[in-house]
Design an enzyme around this catalytic site. Structure first.
Site, short mmCIF file in Angstrom:
data_model
loop_
_atom_site.label_atom_id
_atom_site.label_comp_id
_atom_site.label_asym_id
_atom_site.label_seq_id
_atom_site.Cartn_x
_atom_site.Cartn_y
_atom_site.Cartn_z
N LYS A 27 20.61 4.00 -10.33
CA LYS A 27 20.87 3.49 -11.83
C LYS A 27 22.04 3.33 -12.54
CE LYS A 27 17.58 5.71 -13.77
NZ LYS A 27 16.87 6.98 -14.28
N ARG A 97 19.73 11.25 -17.53
CA ARG A 97 18.87 10.64 -16.74
C ARG A 97 19.42 10.67 -15.36
NH1 ARG A 97 16.51 5.10 -18.70
NH2 ARG A 97 14.66 5.68 -17.79
N GLY A 106 10.36 8.93 -10.28
CA GLY A 106 9.39 10.32 -10.96
C GLY A 106 9.63 11.37 -10.11
N MET A 108 12.89 13.29 -9.96
CA MET A 108 13.93 13.79 -10.71
C MET A 108 13.92 13.58 -12.05
SD MET A 108 17.12 13.60 -8.04
CE MET A 108 16.97 11.77 -7.82
N ARG A 353 16.18 -1.81 -11.21
CA ARG A 353 16.23 -1.70 -9.91
C ARG A 353 15.27 -2.33 -8.95
NH1 ARG A 353 13.09 4.20 -11.03
NH2 ARG A 353 11.14 3.65 -11.61
N HIS A 469 3.22 6.91 -13.29
CA HIS A 469 3.75 7.44 -12.18
C HIS A 469 2.83 7.16 -10.80
CE1 HIS A 469 3.84 11.02 -9.56
NE2 HIS A 469 4.97 11.03 -9.76
N SER A 778 5.65 0.17 34.25
CA SER A 778 5.14 0.44 32.89
C SER A 778 5.37 1.80 32.61
CB SER A 778 3.73 -0.14 32.86
OG SER A 778 3.53 0.10 31.18
N CYS A 845 3.89 1.61 27.70
CA CYS A 845 2.53 1.35 27.26
C CYS A 845 1.99 2.42 26.56
CB CYS A 845 1.55 0.92 28.51
SG CYS A 845 1.78 2.18 29.91
N TYR A 865 8.84 -5.73 27.57
CA TYR A 865 7.83 -5.61 26.68
C TYR A 865 7.35 -4.28 26.34
CZ TYR A 865 4.47 -4.35 30.27
OH TYR A 865 3.89 -3.63 31.23
#
Length: 891
Positions: A27, A97, A106, A108, A353, A469, A778, A845, A865
């Site tokens: 901020k 703030r 929301g 803080m 933001r 919020h 694998s 896998c 992979y």
């Protein structure tokens, strides 16, 4: 400057910029940057995150010099606005703030209108000529200061206001009523604290302390933990001259997004409230108005309220806002979330933001920004969190399914969710821990609800708008959310809500659709959304172009294989054949085989299984035409195919035509103290070779039949649980023998491979010897992790919660790949296997194949992979691209 803790901004000059995010918080850094860009920002100053960290390290003390810097900062603000803090003639009021380096909406605290007391409120009333505005601001300040700074529960203040207003909007209260309310609110503080802090400088000091402390509340810690943020990041504090949206008809407050945070479309989206302050919009206590009539959902709100959008109520201000939002998006090259206040017709920006957005919106925005020339492809890919991409694949309601719509609210965050109704966050957690699906239903949410929102399937509120919020946090989490549902009345005391004539009680099932705002009674069937069109397809195509690591899927049947292919899988990395044995006909045959006393009888019983498995393999091969399919031969212990309860034993014995005692005795013979490390996998192939022979024959009969049809079949036969090279040598020979026999019979050649699953540490240690008999490895990281840790997934629940709570483990090693420990075995196995066979194909896998951290590691050690469940295939594709981009940037 060494030891500097305060950075000023205002009047076209700023000490910091948007490059100082770590120091000034998001901020503060953005306020400084907006000033540098010439935007209308009220002057102020930012106290750094370093000061906050000092505060926590030194038991709540300020660092030396901070108080003097704050005083100097206040003096600079006073000079710019021509007002004086605490003045009985022309008082300066400020907001205090929070602002962490990473946005935590929301989580803080904020205090507005600070500096008011019985003297300055009268001065404010005289100066403004609007006593109602002055006393309304005082009411707001006392409530917020008592709640946020002094820790007195908000409900004590709300009861005072509710008693006086008697159902009316606060904006309709008279001056005398506001004065009465203020006196009673101050009385609440006096009763709790002994006195009301009237000195503005004391108020400021206490408020700064409170904002510092808010960085370490339970909700802030929980947010950081669930979002993977560092625990010691602290917060900056922004002290800024107040501008007032509650000064009368020409004043207002609002929040806007430069693009839709719900679906990412390039449409200006936002909400405003006339004669109000910012908390009225984001707290969800009021249902705000749309900025313009063309934004989604605007017409419905305007018709209900009879009000005008900002574009019509204040067209010049609206036009200025449009110009500023375009300038901000062009600078930051991303969708912006902007807070603004209008004071007597003059526009001020209070914050910008990077806007929280749904995962689907994130994809759309990233692709659009590339096409608009604002960012490049690598930046677009890097902006999408692979872990959240799975949320884009959230279910949508089956359009043909019957449903009973009982209410309709605002569509805050898309996706369908079904769950049992709960009204409190702690109860949502309790039920979720028991495996229940819940929908959190609230009048409005507050930061204290963060834990309940995290575990709920979705969120429904009766109040609030699309920038409240609930809406902002749900979108950031990717949770379906419906807000501002005025059709429902929530009764916390009786644990129910009304929707017209319908009463929905605690633990009843409901379904919400965050895309339409509809609330439905009961459970409505859902469908998986498509991913082969639009922005998602574009993004994943880019990802595949960047990635080196291929992504396969784990699939055990034809429909799953087809789904995996539609999600971009380039093969099947794990087909578990045991599931085929549990079909009713196959299960009966397996039981007959287990009770047979000679090989001929066993082979005869297995002959019934062969056509069933062959048919399933045909479905899988057909779905994966031209792509490799890795088939794991039978892995689980044989006792899993037999009944275990006395009733089931009697029933199965009767079905098979054997004596109960015979079946019971066979169960006793197959019983194992530790089945996970017992007679399973390759050991079954060695001791009962006819089982693996039957499976291999089914595989190659299916492969040759489809090859004759023109389907390109690429089977890869995988032997599980190998620990001894000789095991693989024996079973490879057997597999090749059967495969060649079937191909001779069919007169068809199929290109195939035989390999093994590396899931026992010894196999990784002896990988060079194992590789002599393997065409591929694998890594079965699920079992390899269990074997390495000595954990059993079936028993981990007895101690894992305590391990996580006490910090012994940061995460379950079955959920997030253990790079440090198990990673060494995967690295060693790969290197040793390729030392013997340089072209050895190596993959993973286990479900870790869809874990972004695991994918990054597997890319680094040059695996070929990864394979994961079908719905995690897009996650793995994007994670593979991230790994390649990160490597390229470091080289």
């Amino acid at each position: 400057m060494a030891g500097r803790y305060v950075y000023r901004f205002g009047g076209g000059v700023a000490d910091g910029s948007d490059q100082d995010r770590e120091l000034l918080g998001g901020k503060g850094a953005n306020l400084a940057q907006m000033v540098r860009l010439g935007m209308p920002v009220p002057p102020g100053f930012t106290i750094t995150t370093e000061a906050c960290r000092y505060f926590f390290r030194h038991d709540g003390r300020w660092p030396d010099g901070l108080e003097e810097e704050v005083d100097a900062g206040l003096s600079a603000v006073e000079a710019q606005v021509g007002k004086r803090f605490g003045s009985d003639d022309n008082p300066l009021l400020v907001s205090v703030r929070s602002g962490a380096a990473v946005s935590m909406p929301g989580m803080m605290d904020t205090v507005l209108n600070l500096g008011l007391n019985d003297v300055t409120v009268e001065a404010l009333a005289r100066r403004s000529g609007k006593p109602r505005f002055a006393w309304d601001s005082y009411r707001r300040f006392v409530t917020m200061f008592g709640d946020v700074v002094l820790g007195i529960h908000y409900s004590r203040f709300a009861r005072v206001v509710d008693r006086v207003r008697q159902g009316r909007d606060e904006r309709n209260l008279s001056v005398d009523e506001l004065k009465e309310i203020v006196e009673e609110l101050k009385g609440v503080i006096v009763d709790s604290q002994g006195h009301f802090p009237a000195d503005p400088r004391e108020q400021l000091h206490l408020a700064i302390d409170a904002v510092f402390r808010s960085a370490n509340t339970a909700r802030a810690r929980y947010y950081r933990k669930t979002h993977g943020l560092p625990e010691d990041m602290g917060t900056a504090v922004n002290v800024q001259a107040m501008v007032f949206g509650n000064m009368g008809p020409g004043s207002a407050t609002g929040v806007c997004f430069t693009r839709s945070p719900k679906d990412g479309r390039k449409v200006f989206f936002g909400e405003w409230l006339p004669n109000a302050q910012g908390e009225d919009v984001v707290a969800g206590t009021h249902t705000p108005l749309p900025l313009h009539p063309d934004q989604p959902g605007a017409q419905e709100v305007l018709e209900k309220t009879g009000a005008r959008p900002l574009s019509e109520a204040m067209p010049e201000v609206y036009q200025q806002l449009c110009e500023l939002k375009d300038k901000l998006e062009a600078h930051y090259k991303d969708m912006q979330d902007i807070e603004f206040t209008i004071e007597d017709g003059r526009l001020y920006l209070l914050q910008t933001r990077t806007g929280k957005r749904t995962p689907a919106a994130a994809v759309q925005i990233a692709v659009d920004l590339v096409e608009e020339g604002l960012i490049d492809i690598d930046t677009a890919l890097s902006r999408i969190d692979p872990g959240k991409l799975e949320m884009v694949l959230r279910p949508v309601l089956d359009p043909d399914a019957p449903r009973k719509v009982i209410a309709k609210g605002l569509d805050a965050s898309p996706g369908a969710a079904t769950g049992r109704v709960v009204f409190h966050s702690d109860e949502a957690q309790e039920l979720a821990e028991r495996g229940e699906q819940v929908i959190l239903v609230r009048m409005e949410t507050s930061p204290e609800d963060i834990q309940g929102m995290t575990v709920a399937q979705g969120v429904l509120t009766s109040r609030g708008g699309q920038t409240s919020h609930a809406a902002v946090v749900a979108r950031g989490m990717g949770k379906p959310c419906v807000v501002g549902c005025a059709d429902i009345t929530v009764d916390y005391a009786r644990k129910l809500f009304y929707a017209g004539d319908t009463v929905v009680r605690h633990l009843d099932w409901i379904t919400i659709d965050g895309a339409s705002g509809e609330v439905m009674l009961g459970r409505v069937p859902t469908l998986a959304p498509p991913t082969d069109s639009g922005a998602m397809a574009t993004l994943l195509t880019w990802a595949d172009q960047r990635a080196r690591l291929a992504v396969r899927a784990n699939a055990d049947n034809g429909p799953d294989a087809a789904r995996a292919r539609s999600l971009g899988a380039v093969g099947i990395g794990l087909c578990r054949t045991e599931h085929m044995f549990f079909q009713p006909e196959a299960l009966r045959a397996m039981r007959e085989m287990l009770l047979a006393e000679d090989e001929r009888s066993r082979t005869r019983a297995l002959a019934q299984v062969l056509p069933l498995q062959r048919a399933e393999f045909e479905r899988i091969f057909r779905a994966m035409d031209g792509l490799p399919v890795t088939i794991r031969l039978l892995d689980p212990p044989l006792h899993e195919f037999l009944p275990h309860t006395p009733g089931d034993i009697n029933e199965v014995a009767k079905e098979l035509g054997v004596r109960t005692e015979t079946l019971t005795e066979r169960l006793r013979q197959l019983h194992e103290a530790n089945p996970m490390m017992g007679h399973r996998g390759v050991r079954i192939g060695i001791t009962t070779p006819e089982i693996y022979r039957t499976q291999v024959r089914a595989i190659f009969e299916a492969a040759t039949a489809l090859t004759r049809e023109g389907v390109e079949v690429i089977p890869e036969v995988m032997i599980p649980l190998v620990a001894i090279p000789k095991e693989l040598e024996i079973l490879r020979e057997q597999t090749v023998e059967v495969a060649e026999e079937v191909m001779r019979e069919a007169g068809v050649h199929v290109d195939y491979r035989v390999g093994t699953m590396i899931e026992i540490p010894r196999a990784a240690l002896l990988a060079d010897q194992v590789a002599e008999h393997a065409d591929f490895f694998s890594f079965g990281t699920n079992d390899l992790t269990q074997m390495t840790y000595g954990f059993s997934r079936d028993d981990m629940s007895m101690f894992l919660p305590a391990y996580l709570q006490k910090g012994v483990l940061a995460d379950s090693p079955l959920a997030h790949f253990d790079v440090e420990g198990v990673g060494q075995l995967v690295t060693m196995g790969t290197e040793r296997g390729r030392s013997r066979k340089p072209q050895l194909k190596v993959g993973v896998c286990g479900e870790h194949g869809g874990d972004p951290a695991g994918v990054r590691f597997f890319h680094k050690i040059r695996l070929d992979y990864v394979s994961c469940s079908p719905f995690r295939v897009p996650v793995a594709r994007l994670a593979a691209a991230h790994a390649a981009i990160e490597e390229a940037r470091q080289s």
